[in-house]
Design a protein around this motif. Structure first.
Motif, PDB file in Angstrom:
ATOM      1  N   ALA A  20      47.955  37.372  41.886  1.00  0.00           N
ATOM      2  CA  ALA A  20      46.830  38.038  41.233  1.00  0.00           C
ATOM      3  C   ALA A  20      45.824  38.500  42.274  1.00  0.00           C
ATOM      4  O   ALA A  20      45.758  37.977  43.391  1.00  0.00           O
ATOM      5  CB  ALA A  20      46.162  37.097  40.236  1.00  0.00           C
ATOM      6  N   CYS A  30      42.963  40.910  38.346  1.00  0.00           N
ATOM      7  CA  CYS A  30      43.976  41.941  38.117  1.00  0.00           C
ATOM      8  C   CYS A  30      45.359  41.355  38.371  1.00  0.00           C
ATOM      9  O   CYS A  30      45.576  40.683  39.391  1.00  0.00           O
ATOM     10  CB  CYS A  30      43.707  43.122  39.048  1.00  0.00           C
ATOM     11  SG  CYS A  30      44.890  44.475  38.898  1.00  0.00           S
ATOM     12  N   VAL A  31      46.287  41.608  37.450  1.00  0.00           N
ATOM     13  CA  VAL A  31      47.671  41.149  37.592  1.00  0.00           C
ATOM     14  C   VAL A  31      48.597  42.314  37.271  1.00  0.00           C
ATOM     15  O   VAL A  31      48.263  43.183  36.464  1.00  0.00           O
ATOM     16  CB  VAL A  31      47.980  39.939  36.686  1.00  0.00           C
ATOM     17  CG1 VAL A  31      47.181  38.721  37.108  1.00  0.00           C
ATOM     18  CG2 VAL A  31      47.714  40.265  35.220  1.00  0.00           C
ATOM     19  N   LEU A  34      53.733  41.710  34.313  1.00  0.00           N
ATOM     20  CA  LEU A  34      54.029  40.422  33.681  1.00  0.00           C
ATOM     21  C   LEU A  34      55.448  40.390  33.117  1.00  0.00           C
ATOM     22  O   LEU A  34      56.100  39.344  33.105  1.00  0.00           O
ATOM     23  CB  LEU A  34      53.034  40.141  32.555  1.00  0.00           C
ATOM     24  CG  LEU A  34      51.546  40.134  32.909  1.00  0.00           C
ATOM     25  CD1 LEU A  34      50.725  39.879  31.656  1.00  0.00           C
ATOM     26  CD2 LEU A  34      51.238  39.109  33.966  1.00  0.00           C
ATOM     27  N   LEU A  62      48.914  32.567  34.465  1.00  0.00           N
ATOM     28  CA  LEU A  62      47.727  33.344  34.135  1.00  0.00           C
ATOM     29  C   LEU A  62      46.592  32.447  33.655  1.00  0.00           C
ATOM     30  O   LEU A  62      45.419  32.658  34.010  1.00  0.00           O
ATOM     31  CB  LEU A  62      48.088  34.382  33.076  1.00  0.00           C
ATOM     32  CG  LEU A  62      47.020  35.406  32.692  1.00  0.00           C
ATOM     33  CD1 LEU A  62      46.521  36.175  33.909  1.00  0.00           C
ATOM     34  CD2 LEU A  62      47.567  36.366  31.637  1.00  0.00           C
ATOM     35  N   CYS A  76      45.569  44.181  33.318  1.00  0.00           N
ATOM     36  CA  CYS A  76      47.016  44.031  33.446  1.00  0.00           C
ATOM     37  C   CYS A  76      47.586  45.406  33.780  1.00  0.00           C
ATOM     38  O   CYS A  76      47.491  46.338  32.978  1.00  0.00           O
ATOM     39  CB  CYS A  76      47.620  43.492  32.152  1.00  0.00           C
ATOM     40  SG  CYS A  76      47.031  41.844  31.709  1.00  0.00           S
ATOM     41  N   SER A  80      53.384  45.005  31.265  1.00  0.00           N
ATOM     42  CA  SER A  80      52.985  43.668  30.829  1.00  0.00           C
ATOM     43  C   SER A  80      54.035  43.069  29.904  1.00  0.00           C
ATOM     44  O   SER A  80      54.177  41.852  29.816  1.00  0.00           O
ATOM     45  CB  SER A  80      51.639  43.735  30.108  1.00  0.00           C
ATOM     46  OG  SER A  80      50.639  44.241  30.977  1.00  0.00           O
ATOM     47  N   TRP A 107      39.367  43.058  28.429  1.00  0.00           N
ATOM     48  CA  TRP A 107      40.804  42.979  28.727  1.00  0.00           C
ATOM     49  C   TRP A 107      41.402  44.373  28.630  1.00  0.00           C
ATOM     50  O   TRP A 107      41.301  45.033  27.602  1.00  0.00           O
ATOM     51  CB  TRP A 107      41.495  42.047  27.741  1.00  0.00           C
ATOM     52  CG  TRP A 107      42.849  41.575  28.189  1.00  0.00           C
ATOM     53  CD1 TRP A 107      44.010  42.295  28.193  1.00  0.00           C
ATOM     54  CD2 TRP A 107      43.174  40.282  28.689  1.00  0.00           C
ATOM     55  NE1 TRP A 107      45.043  41.534  28.670  1.00  0.00           N
ATOM     56  CE2 TRP A 107      44.572  40.275  28.994  1.00  0.00           C
ATOM     57  CE3 TRP A 107      42.450  39.118  28.916  1.00  0.00           C
ATOM     58  CZ2 TRP A 107      45.226  39.152  29.495  1.00  0.00           C
ATOM     59  CZ3 TRP A 107      43.098  38.005  29.424  1.00  0.00           C
ATOM     60  CH2 TRP A 107      44.479  38.030  29.706  1.00  0.00           C
ATOM     61  N   TRP A 109      44.815  46.736  29.100  1.00  0.00           N
ATOM     62  CA  TRP A 109      46.256  46.910  29.277  1.00  0.00           C
ATOM     63  C   TRP A 109      46.483  48.306  29.853  1.00  0.00           C
ATOM     64  O   TRP A 109      46.379  49.305  29.139  1.00  0.00           O
ATOM     65  CB  TRP A 109      47.002  46.793  27.950  1.00  0.00           C
ATOM     66  CG  TRP A 109      46.816  45.535  27.167  1.00  0.00           C
ATOM     67  CD1 TRP A 109      46.062  45.381  26.037  1.00  0.00           C
ATOM     68  CD2 TRP A 109      47.424  44.266  27.412  1.00  0.00           C
ATOM     69  NE1 TRP A 109      46.150  44.091  25.568  1.00  0.00           N
ATOM     70  CE2 TRP A 109      46.986  43.378  26.390  1.00  0.00           C
ATOM     71  CE3 TRP A 109      48.290  43.780  28.389  1.00  0.00           C
ATOM     72  CZ2 TRP A 109      47.380  42.050  26.326  1.00  0.00           C
ATOM     73  CZ3 TRP A 109      48.684  42.459  28.333  1.00  0.00           C
ATOM     74  CH2 TRP A 109      48.239  41.608  27.320  1.00  0.00           C
ATOM     75  N   TYR A 182      53.857  39.749  38.876  1.00  0.00           N
ATOM     76  CA  TYR A 182      53.241  38.466  38.538  1.00  0.00           C
ATOM     77  C   TYR A 182      54.152  37.608  37.664  1.00  0.00           C
ATOM     78  O   TYR A 182      54.084  36.387  37.693  1.00  0.00           O
ATOM     79  CB  TYR A 182      51.930  38.741  37.811  1.00  0.00           C
ATOM     80  CG  TYR A 182      51.020  37.561  37.631  1.00  0.00           C
ATOM     81  CD1 TYR A 182      50.155  37.168  38.645  1.00  0.00           C
ATOM     82  CD2 TYR A 182      50.989  36.859  36.429  1.00  0.00           C
ATOM     83  CE1 TYR A 182      49.296  36.102  38.471  1.00  0.00           C
ATOM     84  CE2 TYR A 182      50.127  35.794  36.239  1.00  0.00           C
ATOM     85  CZ  TYR A 182      49.282  35.411  37.271  1.00  0.00           C
ATOM     86  OH  TYR A 182      48.423  34.349  37.097  1.00  0.00           O
TER      87      TYR A 182
END
Length: 232
Positions: A20, A30-31, A34, A62, A76, A80, A107, A109, A182
């Motif tokens: 991350a 920030c990732v 996923l 996470l 993300c 994701s 959040w 996406w 991630y």
């Protein structure tokens, strides 16, 4: 925390051991990539049957990073979910954990090539996300500046203690950062591949993940030292 701090576009960012990225001045985590629901998608499409543990492992990771950094915003960076059907097939326990992590913070996406559409879990879906002086998107654009992206799942082969090892890594130069994948079950692309090498200047660096992330110049690997036009 065994974070690796570095300067980028006049800002101090931190690469966490998980892969991350944390921006303390903005309280932004920030990732990338996923790929939740990968085992479900593979099984649905007749692929190999994998133990369905990637969701729990990724959400555990996470949850730990969010508890450690307490971000005001989480981004993300696309992919994701392994596809939109996988996002809708997430077990209720995973959906509940995700919505719990989202509560009380922004959040975003960012849309990727695996999940090109909004999800039903809340948050905001965007093609990219701008937080000056940085822009966050899924796939790097050749002429971008101040860009943070994912997509390629970079990994590096390095020699430590006389042993050759392969680890997930981030790639960094003055213009861009590409984050490692991630999620669990994501695999990776060696950073000397043309798709990655062409995006970076000769002064690029490799930030190798581990309990204590390490920083190497590209000369420590076989990554191409010259930036090329990826369209050629």
């Amino acid at each position: 925390m065994n974070n690796l701090p570095f300067e980028f576009q006049g800002e101090t960012l931190h690469l966490l051991p998980s892969g991350a990225l944390y921006w303390p001045a903005r309280r932004l985590l920030c990732v990338a990539d996923l790929h939740l629901g990968k085992s479900e998608r593979l099984a649905r499409l007749g692929g190999p049957i994998l133990p369905p543990y990637e969701n729990e492992e990724t959400i555990d990771r996470l949850s730990h990073d969010i508890a450690t950094t307490d971000p005001a915003e989480v981004i993300c960076l696309g992919d994701s979910f392994d596809d939109l059907a996988a996002s809708r097939a997430l077990p209720a326990t995973i959906q509940n954990r995700l919505t719990g992590l989202m509560a009380g913070r922004g959040w975003v996406w960012v849309l990727g090539n695996h999940d090109p559409g909004p999800v039903d879990l809340g948050g905001t879906c965007r093609a990219d996300h701008r937080a000056a002086p940085l822009v966050f998107r899924h796939i790097a654009e050749p002429d971008a500046r101040g860009e943070v992206s994912g997509h390629y799942h970079p990994k590096a082969r390095i020699v430590l203690g006389g042993r050759s090892i392969v680890r997930r890594c981030a790639l960094l130069d003055a213009d861009r950062v590409i984050l490692p994948a991630y999620g669990a079950y994501t695999g990776g692309m060696l950073c000397d591949r043309p798709e990655l090498a062409c995006l970076f200047s000769p002064r690029a660096e490799i930030l190798v993940l581990g309990p204590r992330p390490m920083r190497f110049p590209v000369a420590h690997s076989s990554m191409s030292p010259a930036r090329r036009n990826p369209s050629t």
